[in-house]
Design a protein around this motif. Structure first.
Motif, PDB file in Angstrom:
ATOM      1  N   ALA B  53       0.808  -1.226   0.000  1.00  0.00           N
ATOM      2  CA  ALA B  53       0.000   0.000   0.000  1.00  0.00           C
ATOM      3  C   ALA B  53       0.844   1.282   0.000  1.00  0.00           C
ATOM      4  O   ALA B  53       0.521   2.224  -0.735  1.00  0.00           O
ATOM      5  N   LEU B  57       0.259   4.157  -2.759  1.00  0.00           N
ATOM      6  CA  LEU B  57      -0.195   5.513  -2.400  1.00  0.00           C
ATOM      7  C   LEU B  57       0.784   6.565  -2.911  1.00  0.00           C
ATOM      8  O   LEU B  57       0.382   7.622  -3.406  1.00  0.00           O
ATOM      9  N   THR B  60       0.385   6.950  -6.812  1.00  0.00           N
ATOM     10  CA  THR B  60      -0.774   7.722  -7.265  1.00  0.00           C
ATOM     11  C   THR B  60      -0.663   9.182  -6.828  1.00  0.00           C
ATOM     12  O   THR B  60      -1.210  10.076  -7.476  1.00  0.00           O
ATOM     13  N   LEU B 244      -5.959  -0.266   2.639  1.00  0.00           N
ATOM     14  CA  LEU B 244      -5.777  -0.440   1.193  1.00  0.00           C
ATOM     15  C   LEU B 244      -4.976  -1.707   0.917  1.00  0.00           C
ATOM     16  O   LEU B 244      -3.905  -1.905   1.491  1.00  0.00           O
ATOM     17  N   PRO B 246      -3.597  -3.006  -2.482  1.00  0.00           N
ATOM     18  CA  PRO B 246      -3.565  -2.731  -3.926  1.00  0.00           C
ATOM     19  C   PRO B 246      -3.480  -3.975  -4.798  1.00  0.00           C
ATOM     20  O   PRO B 246      -3.653  -3.873  -6.012  1.00  0.00           O
ATOM     21  N   LYS B 255      -6.438   0.808  -9.968  1.00  0.00           N
ATOM     22  CA  LYS B 255      -5.778   1.751  -9.073  1.00  0.00           C
ATOM     23  C   LYS B 255      -6.778   2.638  -8.329  1.00  0.00           C
ATOM     24  O   LYS B 255      -6.431   3.721  -7.861  1.00  0.00           O
ATOM     25  N   GLN B 258      -6.316   3.538  -4.200  1.00  0.00           N
ATOM     26  CA  GLN B 258      -5.281   4.500  -3.834  1.00  0.00           C
ATOM     27  C   GLN B 258      -5.622   5.902  -4.346  1.00  0.00           C
ATOM     28  O   GLN B 258      -5.351   6.907  -3.672  1.00  0.00           O
TER      29      GLN B 258
END
Lengths: 332, 291
Positions: B53, B57, B60, B244, B246, B255, B258
């Motif tokens: 995660a 994060l 993004t 989260l 992913p 995606k 995130q």
């Protein structure tokens, strides 16, 4: 002992998919009023998550699937309350433009040549992206075709999108990429920024780009505007703005205006809160507009393992092409 | 080289939260926002992947690194039609990197030490998690703290819960945000540190399928953004992102989770650093002293 081999000669289907399972045709053979489909399987002008080059194939497959699930004869449309029959010969699929991955200019001219030919003949080019940059060559060809078919005619432009795409340049991608397509279109000779409208813009946008659009008279409806004004009012205001002193409308549909929770299979996701229902209502509204050309972009099947993105995008095409696909018949 | 003058593209190379400056923990200064990644794999979680995660994060968040991008002017919140000032953000936001992998005890100890150090420096820790098992460690580090929880499983009745995971028998979440905010103001004791737990499950599950504990009837983005903007106006000592995953099975290319978290988190980042509240009508507190 040898057995004679018997060969079957059944009528065979053409392998592969065409949009709406329609007939194939050369662009030169399209007729006035027909939808002429041009595939643009290119995502080399996308700056981050790729996969939209598989968009045209996915849209052809999804529309064919949905077409097969819909009545092929006379039917009742519960959304409109109309009885309809399928239109005949309303669409031809002209295949894909030649994409040259390392030469954006060659790709641009190849796409534009196809949409120009369609536009000159009075057909309506429907270009399937691809990343959203490809909207520019599609519109470029349409613009050239319009100038040849109706010199002096002008077109309005509406872009449904989560992003403005109005940057002049983007880093190493320069002036031709998925963040600059609307800017390049604004530079075409038969459109003016004051006839350009954006719908569904979400989150944070570049302040310079927004200021320039509004200074030049363009109109931006944010996702919040769609929620607060309602889709019917947004369509009414958008058409009124875009069609001032214009003869035709060019509609650019970037699927990423829809909230990514519904539609994750696209390169630049946003959380606009715009639902499929709202998006369909927008397209229902534009279906009745004097469309001269349109494109749909950023369908990226590899980014959505559930495949619902391409189904939703196919439904978008069903909506916006409603008046072409069907003919109302008198109620009995 | 200052990031602002660096040429694009910068998709490769050092990855930091919102393209912020990498910094050593002992260089953190008062009123800064210090990002710390917690790539911790919770072996009791229903699916593997929470340790990825922090990277997801950060990746993004690069999209929102406006302050470090010389080609853009300033961002505008198109919904609110409000200019977002990013000047000075580069000096106030820094990325310390990740807690090193190790035994669970070692990870807890490192997190405890780091949180204490950031807090002693007068900065706010922005902790990029996955697993919420580490949140108790942060609470221990912030002695006497009050905890606000967005989503996730309620663990202490004294905490302030925004959209707890269970709604009793009610299948949908009904929040009167104005009433809830007033209740929060009464609950808040500005003499104590404030810890915010921000779990992905605060959102309605249909907005993001990347949460291991899905929540039907959760909040929408606007509601969470409003809360994070409000919380950012208080003197938050640490905010921790959790929930989260992913790489939830089959969802590695999606995606959405995130992006949803970082989009909402921006409201906190800007409010906490004093950049986010341009309109006096949105001022909910002067507690952090920067607004």
């Amino acid at each position: 002992m040898t057995t004679a081999i018997k060969t079957s000669h059944l009528p065979l289907n053409q392998p592969g998919f065409r949009l709406f399972d329609g007939p194939t045709s050369d662009v030169a053979d399209a007729t006035p009023g027909q939808i002429g489909v041009v595939g643009m399987p290119s995502d080399w002008t996308h700056s981050s998550r790729l996969g939209a080059r598989f968009g045209p194939e996915a849209l052809r497959k999804a529309t064919t699937l949905l077409q097969s699930m819909r009545p092929q004869g006379a039917s009742f449309n519960p959304d409109t309350g109309n009885r309809t029959v399928p239109a005949k010969n309303w669409l031809v699929d002209c295949g894909d433009a030649e994409i040259t991955a390392d030469d954006v200019d060659a790709t641009t001219q190849a796409i534009a040549a196809m949409t120009e030919e369609l536009s000159v003949s009075g057909a309506i080019p429907l270009a399937l992206g691809g990343d959203h940059y490809n909207s520019y060559p599609a519109c470029l060809g349409y613009s050239r075709g319009l100038a040849r078919r109706a010199p002096g005619a002008r077109f309005g432009y509406i872009q449904i999108d989560g992003h403005l795409d109005f940057s002049d340049r983007l880093g190493a991608w320069g002036k031709f990429n998925h963040a600059t397509n609307a800017r390049r279109i604004s530079e075409l000779p038969n459109v003016d920024v004051r006839n350009m409208v954006w719908i569904g813009i979400s989150g944070w946008v570049d302040g310079g780009d927004l200021a320039l659009i509004e200074k030049e008279g363009g109109r931006v409806f944010s996702a919040a505007d769609v929620h607060s004004l309602g889709t019917v009012e947004v369509v009414r205001q958008a058409l009124a703005h875009a069609m001032q002193d214009c003869d035709e409308l060019y509609l650019s549909i970037d699927i990423d205006a829809m909230d990514a929770g519904y539609l994750p299979g696209t390169g630049s996701v946003v959380h606009s809160g715009i639902t499929p229902r709202q998006y369909y209502e927008l397209l229902d509204g534009f279906a009745e507009a004097p469309l001269g050309g349109l494109d749909i972009d950023e369908v990226s099947p590899p980014l959505d393992p559930s495949e619902r993105t391409e189904i939703i995008a196919a439904e978008m095409l069903f909506r916006v092409l409603h008046r072409f696909r069907t003919r109302p018949v008198a109620e009995k | 080289m200052p990031l602002r003058s660096a040429p694009l593209p910068r998709m490769a190379g050092h990855l930091s939260f919102m393209r912020s400056q990498p910094k050593a923990i002992h260089d953190v200064r008062p009123d800064q926002l210090a990002v710390l990644g917690l790539p911790f794999e919770d072996t009791s979680a229903p699916f593997a992947g929470q340790s990825l995660a922090p990277r997801a994060l950060r990746e993004t968040s690069v999209y929102f690194g406006w302050h470090a991008n010389p080609q853009f002017s300033h961002p505008v919140d198109i919904d609110a039609r409000q200019d977002i000032k990013t000047d000075g953000l580069h000096e106030r936001l820094c990325d310390l990197g990740d807690i090193s992998p190790g035994s669970e005890e070692a990870v807890h100890a490192a997190l405890m030490t780091a949180t204490c150090q950031i807090n002693r420096a007068g900065a706010c820790a922005l902790l990029l998690g996955g697993s919420d098992r580490l949140s108790m460690t942060v609470q221990d580090a912030l002695q006497g703290c009050q905890t606000v929880q967005l989503g996730g499983m309620p663990s202490d009745a004294r905490d302030f819960h925004i959209a707890p995971l269970h709604n009793g028998t009610d299948p949908t979440l009904k929040i009167d945000t104005a009433v809830h905010l007033a209740s929060f103001s009464r609950w808040r004791d500005s003499t104590r540190p404030l810890f915010v737990r921000f779990d992905l499950s605060v959102f309605e599950t249909s907005l993001s399928a990347l949460c291991d504990r899905p929540r039907l009837g959760g909040c929408n983005l606007d509601t969470v953004t409003q809360w994070l903007s409000t919380l950012g106006q208080h003197r938050v000592s640490a905010i921790m992102l959790t929930g989260l995953n992913p790489t939830r099975p089959g969802m590695g290319v999606v995606k959405v989770g995130q992006r949803l978290m970082v989009t909402a988190l921006l409201a906190f980042v800007y409010a906490r650093l004093g950049f986010g509240v341009m309109d006096s009508s949105t001022v909910a507190s002067m507690e952090n002293g920067l607004i």
